[in-house]
Structure formats: C-alpha cells, structure tokens
Design an enzyme around this catalytic site. Structure first.
Site, short mmCIF file in Angstrom:
data_model
loop_
_atom_site.label_atom_id
_atom_site.label_comp_id
_atom_site.label_asym_id
_atom_site.label_seq_id
_atom_site.Cartn_x
_atom_site.Cartn_y
_atom_site.Cartn_z
N GLU A 65 -6.50 3.88 -5.77
CA GLU A 65 -7.77 4.14 -5.07
C GLU A 65 -8.16 5.57 -5.38
O GLU A 65 -7.48 6.51 -4.99
CB GLU A 65 -7.61 3.96 -3.56
CG GLU A 65 -8.94 4.14 -2.84
CD GLU A 65 -8.82 4.75 -1.46
OE1 GLU A 65 -9.74 4.58 -0.66
OE2 GLU A 65 -7.81 5.44 -1.17
N ASP A 100 -2.96 4.77 -2.42
CA ASP A 100 -3.99 5.35 -1.56
C ASP A 100 -4.41 6.72 -2.11
O ASP A 100 -3.55 7.55 -2.43
CB ASP A 100 -3.36 5.51 -0.17
CG ASP A 100 -4.36 5.89 0.90
OD1 ASP A 100 -5.22 5.06 1.22
OD2 ASP A 100 -4.26 7.02 1.44
N ASP A 112 0.86 -1.17 0.00
CA ASP A 112 0.00 0.00 0.00
C ASP A 112 0.90 1.23 0.00
O ASP A 112 1.77 1.36 0.87
CB ASP A 112 -0.85 -0.03 1.28
CG ASP A 112 -2.23 0.55 1.08
OD1 ASP A 112 -2.32 1.59 0.42
OD2 ASP A 112 -3.19 -0.03 1.63
N HIS A 132 -11.10 -2.30 3.81
CA HIS A 132 -10.99 -1.91 5.22
C HIS A 132 -11.74 -0.61 5.52
O HIS A 132 -11.70 -0.14 6.65
CB HIS A 132 -9.51 -1.76 5.58
CG HIS A 132 -8.87 -0.66 4.79
ND1 HIS A 132 -8.65 -0.75 3.43
CD2 HIS A 132 -8.43 0.57 5.14
CE1 HIS A 132 -8.13 0.37 2.98
NE2 HIS A 132 -7.97 1.19 4.01
N ASP A 133 -12.37 -0.01 4.53
CA ASP A 133 -13.10 1.25 4.73
C ASP A 133 -14.61 1.08 4.67
O ASP A 133 -15.34 2.06 4.70
CB ASP A 133 -12.70 2.28 3.65
CG ASP A 133 -11.24 2.72 3.77
OD1 ASP A 133 -10.69 2.67 4.89
OD2 ASP A 133 -10.66 3.09 2.73
#
Ligand code: GLC
Length: 563
Positions: A260, A205, A100, A333-334
């Site tokens: 993302e 990210d 990430d 995870h969000d």
C-alpha cells in the site's frame, strides 16, 4: 529457494475487515469462528484468496493498524488455534490467506516501545526514532516541523523529558527505525513465522515511508498538509529494504506481496514492482480514487473528474504491462462506499452503478481486490453525528476543522461524513435480522448501517438484480478468458466525459469494455477498428444490449464485447 509460480496473476482477493465481518460469539466484534462460518460465501463469489486486515493483538487505537504483538491473535478474534483452523478451512476451499503487515510503526503498547520509554539506554530505544526537542525562546518545539498523516505534529513528547518520538500516523503508532538492522531482523522473523503457518502472502501497510532521509530536517515547502513528505516518502533505502526482505525470507516461499503506497513518485512506484527489482509483486495505486476530492484529501469533496479516474485506473495498466504486475481496487477499509461517490445517483441506480463500477475496474489488467460488502453494492451510512463514528481519523479531522479552522460544526460534520473511513467499517449486512445478521443482537462496536433492512446479502441473493450474482458472473468470465487475465489494455475515447472505454488484447483476440458513468442515456460510437457485425456481448448489466456502430447506453450501463 521456492519456485515463484505467480499464482496471483489468476487470483481474486477478497478483503475481510475482521472487526466487522461476522460476530459469532455475539460480543459486539467480529471473530475468526464468524469468518469461518462465511467462507463459503467468499468462495462462491469467485474469490481465490483472502486478505485479512490485522488480526493481531492490539489496543485498537487504529483498530489493529497498531500492533502490540505480531505473533498473537487478538483475544476478541479468537485464539491461535482458531487461526490455524481458519487457514485449514481456507485451504479446503482453495482459498489462500494473506496477512496485513503493519511495519512502519508498532503500537505504543508494544513491549519494544514500552522498554524504549522506560530506559533511554535500552537497546529498544534505537528501534524507534527518538530525538531531542528544540528550545526556541523558552519554548520546547518538536525536532522537525513534519505533520502526521492523521493531522497535527508528527512528533509526540516523551512525558517528563525534552525528547520526542516520531509518529507519521497517530501518537499511539510510533514509527520503527528501519535503519537499525535489529529491527529488520525482527521483521524478517515475523514474516517467516506467518509464512511457516501456511500464509501465502502479505499486504504491506504504507510501506513506502519506512526509509527517511537523514539527518531529519524541517520541510521548508509551503504545503500545510503532508509536511515532511519529501523526506519520508520513497526514502533513499526503500528499494534496498524491500530487496533484503526478499533475499532473507520471501524468496523461500511462493508468495504474493502487495504494497500500500502513500503518494508514490511514479518512477519509484514502477521500480517497486518491476520483476527484475525483486521487491514487490504489485502496489495499490489509489490515484483514481482521488477523482472526487481536492488534492486527494478525502474530506474535501469536489465534483467527480472522470478524466482523472480514467487516467488513475488505466495508467498503471499500460505502464507496468510486461515489466511487473498490477492491483485493481475500488474499495477498502479506508474509503467510503464506491456507489456513494463519483457523482453517482445512488438512490435511483445503485444496482446499475455498482455493477458498472465492477466491470470497469475488474475487467482491467491486474489482480482484483474486492472489499467486504462491495459485492453487495453496500452504501454509506447515514451517521447522525461524529460521535457515532469510531475511526480516530474522523475525530482528528473534525477537531482540526472546528477548533483550528473554525468551520461551523454542521459543515465540518458534512465534510467528514463524505470521506469517512467509518462507512466501510459498519458491520456486514447479512440479512434483515437484528444488527443485519452480524450477530445475535449485542451492540456492535460500530453502529450498523440502517439501510441493512433493504440492502443485505440474503435479500440481494434473492433479487433478480443481484450485485453478488453479477460479480460471480464477471469473475467467472474473467477466470475463463486469457484475454481478460493477460491481455494488454488500450484506452479508447480518451476525451469522453461520461464514458470509460478500453480494450484488452491478446493473440488476436480482443475485448472491449464500456462503462457509462452518467444517470442519463448516452450515445456511444464504436471505436475505429471494431466491427459491430463481428462482435458479441459477453457481459452486461442490462438486458438486450446489441453491438452496433452507434448505440444508446442506458444509465450506468456497462458492456463487455468480445471482438
Ligand atoms: C494504512 C491503513 C490504514 C491505517 C494506516 C496507518 O493506510 O490502511 O487503515 O490507519 O495505514 O497504519
């Protein structure tokens, strides 16, 4: 220059959130030895790559999305030797490793930011976005009226001065200044460091906010949230920055990159992933995951809109086909757990809904991304109060709702609980032992989901109706089918209010994918051009489905037909 093999087109990526995966040393947080102990579980599912949410040194204000050293492993997760062993153990099992990359901002504890704060003349000052505040009627106002994606102003004042720094996320996450070539040099070096360690790709990210429109100015639109977004989303140098990373680093390796995106404009979204652009391989587009909230604000639930889900899921598949690549995603995870969204009757139909969602999502065109626990149909946690939630965003939004909007606490809590990221971050449920088998009994950093006694990996694998085994079957089928891997997606029954139906087509072979999104029986009529007499059921989450011109689909039934 390395030859690009596009290995990701056949890949299945499993996302690990290291804090909550497996805590082998029993200190309350997951660790790398714990992950290694579960690699066979990931491999056996059918995954071929793992994306690790941040493993780096971090004060964990945003649980790793605030990095204080890009070249160090967080000591709670282990050492760099542990990481090297992890890559080694993954390789042995044919699993590639993806890291990430959180590059829009660093932690406020990063030495660069600390140096920038200490000394205005330090070269690191220009690594970030500092601006003087504005004096208005004796008051000191932030440089612009932008809001942070995590509520409140996007500017924090530097103590004891009239200067502010920009943070599009938490105040502990100061934005990097991508305009500064020295920052881009650092980024390139960091990426090379991990690629040389044997990593095969990156998830970037919130990448599409790196470039801001200069000079920074007020957003005069009437929106109260996302203020400033038009000056920082898909900014003017975004494409150039991504191309530069490719030219300087990525093209030396055979990588997979997924970005993302934050509310991308469709034109830009397409340009990011077009093969000829040389920017990214694909992006996450979460449009379908906004189908049960108002304006995509996850704490403002509204009745599930299947139209929106269908469009969001399928539009990238038709739009990007032939020109780029796509990512298929249902959880991360969000997000809250998918079986507890989209109007699903989770109590009665957890297995059916989990498997139907998997079919509809992962039989599409693109690389599947599976989030830890999704393959078990894990459910949301029955948090009793906001104090049990560790995500800072839950607290920011709760405070805003109760203190600024004066919502009653009970209502605010219910809204938070609906959309909270915390649901995805409770410890993995491995078995019905203490803490769901996450560790040997030490108190986990985030409370366990009490449902672990009934819903856990050990139980699921023994059950006749195992979500994990269904995923295995689905992924096995996908891998063996050229049509599933590379066929073109065509939408059918676009107006259906209860079903998603699409086909995948390649070299005269066709698959028809059907999913019933309701808890009731529904009549399904075979779309024109599909002859039930020449079709067979390749995959289904119920027994005894047979192709017919008119069929009754059972609650949350999903079928893949081969035509
Ligand atoms: C991304 C991450 C999220 C994080 C945010 C700020 O959206 O997925 O977890 O809080 O960026 O880095």
């Amino acid at each position: 220059m390395a030859r690009k093999t596009n290995w990701f087109e056949d890949a299945v990526v499993y996302q690990v959130y290291p804090l909550s995966f497996m805590d082998l040393n029993n200190d309350g947080v997951g660790d790398i030895p714990g992950i290694i102990s579960k690699l066979d579980y990931i491999k056996d599912l059918g995954a071929t790559a793992i994306w690790f949410s941040p493993l780096y040194a971090s004060p964990w204000n945003d649980y790793g999305y605030d990095i204080s050293d890009y070249r160090a492993i967080h000591p709670a997760f282990g050492t760099m030797e542990d990481f090297d062993r992890l890559v080694e153990e993954c390789k042995k099992r044919g699993l590639r490793v993806m890291m990430d990359m959180v590059l829009n901002h660093t932690s406020d504890q990063h030495p660069w930011f600390q140096a920038a704060l200490r000394d205005k003349n330090s070269k690191y000052r220009d690594y970030y976005i500092f601006r003087p505040g504005r004096r208005r009627g004796g008051k000191l106002l932030p440089p612009t009226n932008w809001t942070s994606c995590f509520t409140g102003s996007a500017w924090a004042r530097v103590e004891g001065t009239d200067d502010f720094y920009l943070h599009l996320f938490a105040p502990e996450q100061p934005d990097l200044n991508w305009e500064n070539p020295a920052v881009r040099d650092e980024v390139a070096d960091i990426m090379r460091f991990w690629l040389e360690k044997g990593v095969s790709g990156f998830r970037f990210d919130v990448f599409n906010v790196y470039s801001k429109i200069l000079p920074l100015r007020d957003d005069r639109s009437l929106f109260v949230t996302h203020k400033g977004a038009k000056y920082f989303v898909d900014g003017p140098r975004m494409h150039e920055f991504l191309r530069e990373l490719n030219d300087r680093v990525l093209s030396d390796f055979d990588t997979f990159t997924v970005g993302e995106s934050y509310m991308p404009d469709p034109e830009h979204a397409h340009r990011y992933i077009k093969r000829e652009s040389g920017e990214l391989d694909c992006i996450f587009d979460f449009a379908h995951l906004t189908s049960d909230s108002v304006l995509g604000l996850k704490f403002l639930p509204k009745p599930f809109d299947l139209m929106r889900f269908r469009l969001g899921l399928l539009t990238p598949q038709t739009r990007y086909f032939r020109t780029g690549w796509n990512a298929l995603v249902l959880e991360n995870h969000d997000c809250p757990r998918s079986v507890c969204r989209f109007g699903i009757d989770t109590k009665r139909f957890r297995y059916e809904a989990a498997t139907m969602l998997a079919v509809v999502t992962f039989m599409g065109w693109g690389t599947p991304f599976i989030y830890q626990g999704e393959e078990l149909g894990l459910t949301n946690t029955d948090f009793r109060s906001v104090d049990e939630m560790k995500d800072p965003v839950s607290h920011f939004v709760y405070d805003m709702m109760t203190k600024q909007l004066h919502l009653p606490r009970g209502l605010a809590f219910r809204l938070i609980r609906y959309g909270a990221r915390d649901h995805a971050r409770t410890p993995m449920q491995w078995d019905d032992g203490p803490n769901g088998g996450f560790n040997a009994g030490a108190e986990p950093w985030q409370c366990v989901n009490g449902a672990y006694r009934e819903i856990n990996a050990a139980q699921d694998l023994q059950s006749d109706r195992s979500v994990y085994r269904f995923y295995q079957e689905l992924l096995r089928y996908r891998r063996a089918s050229e049509t599933a891997l590379r066929g073109e997606t065509r939408l059918h029954l676009p107006k259906s209010r209860r079903m998603i139906v699409y086909s995948r087509e390649k070299d005269g072979k066709r698959l028809l994918v059907v999913g019933n999104f309701s808890a009731g029986a529904r009549t399904f009529r075979m779309p024109a051009g599909f002859d039930p007499g020449r079709m067979r059921v390749a995959l289904s989450n119920y027994d005894g489905s047979t192709p017919a011109a008119q069929m009754t689909l059972r609650p949350y039934e999903a079928i893949v037909f081969e035509a």
